[in-house]
Design an enzyme around this catalytic site. Sequence first.
Site, mmCIF file in Angstrom:
data_model
loop_
_atom_site.group_PDB
_atom_site.id
_atom_site.type_symbol
_atom_site.label_atom_id
_atom_site.label_comp_id
_atom_site.label_asym_id
_atom_site.label_seq_id
_atom_site.Cartn_x
_atom_site.Cartn_y
_atom_site.Cartn_z
ATOM 1 C CD GLU A 1 124.305 -46.407 -6.574
ATOM 2 O OE1 GLU A 1 123.600 -45.878 -5.703
ATOM 3 O OE2 GLU A 1 124.818 -47.552 -6.437
ATOM 4 N N GLY B 1 118.126 -41.165 -4.828
ATOM 5 C CA GLY B 1 117.975 -39.743 -5.050
ATOM 6 C C GLY B 1 117.053 -39.489 -6.225
ATOM 7 N N GLY C 1 120.742 -43.228 -2.451
ATOM 8 C CA GLY C 1 120.631 -42.194 -1.425
ATOM 9 C C GLY C 1 120.025 -42.697 -0.135
#
Length: 357
Positions: free
Chosen positions: A137, A66, A114
């Site tokens: 992440e 993202g 994402g």
Amino acid sequence: MSEPEIIARKVGQLGRITLNRPKALNALTHGMCLSMIDALETWRDDDDVSAIVVDGAGEKGFCAGGDILKLHNSGKAGDNAAWLFWRDEYRLNTLIHHYPKPYVALIDGITMGGGVGVSVHGSHRVAGDRTMFAMPETGIGFHPDVGGAYVLPRLAGEIGTWMGLTGARLKAADALASGLATHYCPSGQNDALVEALEEADLTDEEALDVLLEEFSGDPGDASLAHTRGLIDAAFAGQRVEEIVSRIAGAGDSWSQKQASILASKSPTALKLTLAALRKGASLSFEDVMRQDLRLSAWCLTGQDFYEGVRAVIIDKDNSPVWSPTDLEAVSDNDIASAFDPLPQDQEMSFLDPAHPA
């Protein structure tokens, strides 16, 4: 005139979506999520569309995640842009998960964050020679969202725990061995595969799989064949401290590498991620999406997400200073509070009336 970020069109019996931000490795923006939702909802009831094919522009990335910097800036500003992005991104993930037609993601390139969310929930994930699949992440003080807490615990053994905590990068052979990819197509055959799909009669339910098999090949040996036992032994358990201690005491070269990787991650994100994966193992997809939105919003209230983005995206020194700096200082009560419901008007809601808000 600027290029569209999403190119959606009908070709033959396909609904074709190309993520079109090649310079940004096709990282998702809010507008891209909304455009994908619009296209998929339109094609869901279109009898002329038999299947969906999603790919990424350029040769490097399917979708690298993202737009992390915008999320960082939204959190700093205290506005609702990050919340809106996540809500609609997770709505898109849910739409893909329940999509009634074959959904083929051509993940020949970097597929992270994402990008995992707009591929792994579909029926077909076609890896290629350039595939690099990861949920990294914890390296930016965040958690594997976009349904990671649904998918990762459902992989064999502790493969998903290993991936979620370390951000391990899987190439095509390992993506197939883990089940994250369903098919393989050599990168040099990718264009020919797309052309064949565009020309095919896909009204026969078996035609798609037959074509994918025709364009398949040998992705090489999977390293998971050698490391699976080590992974399962090392990453079992309910506490990150136990996992780290077990790995530190193993002494072999693979374990030493894992220990070094874990030491570089946000201690808070490691504990948050393990808790999310263990809870997600028994949750429905929608409940994982609710959990994801709560955890993402909670990450904006702390320090490590901002520090991780600074170190990786803004200053690019790759030297984050986490707070707290060690696992023992991360409060279990704080981690538990991350799972608390949001205010009612900020809780996750879904597009399809069949999914309760």
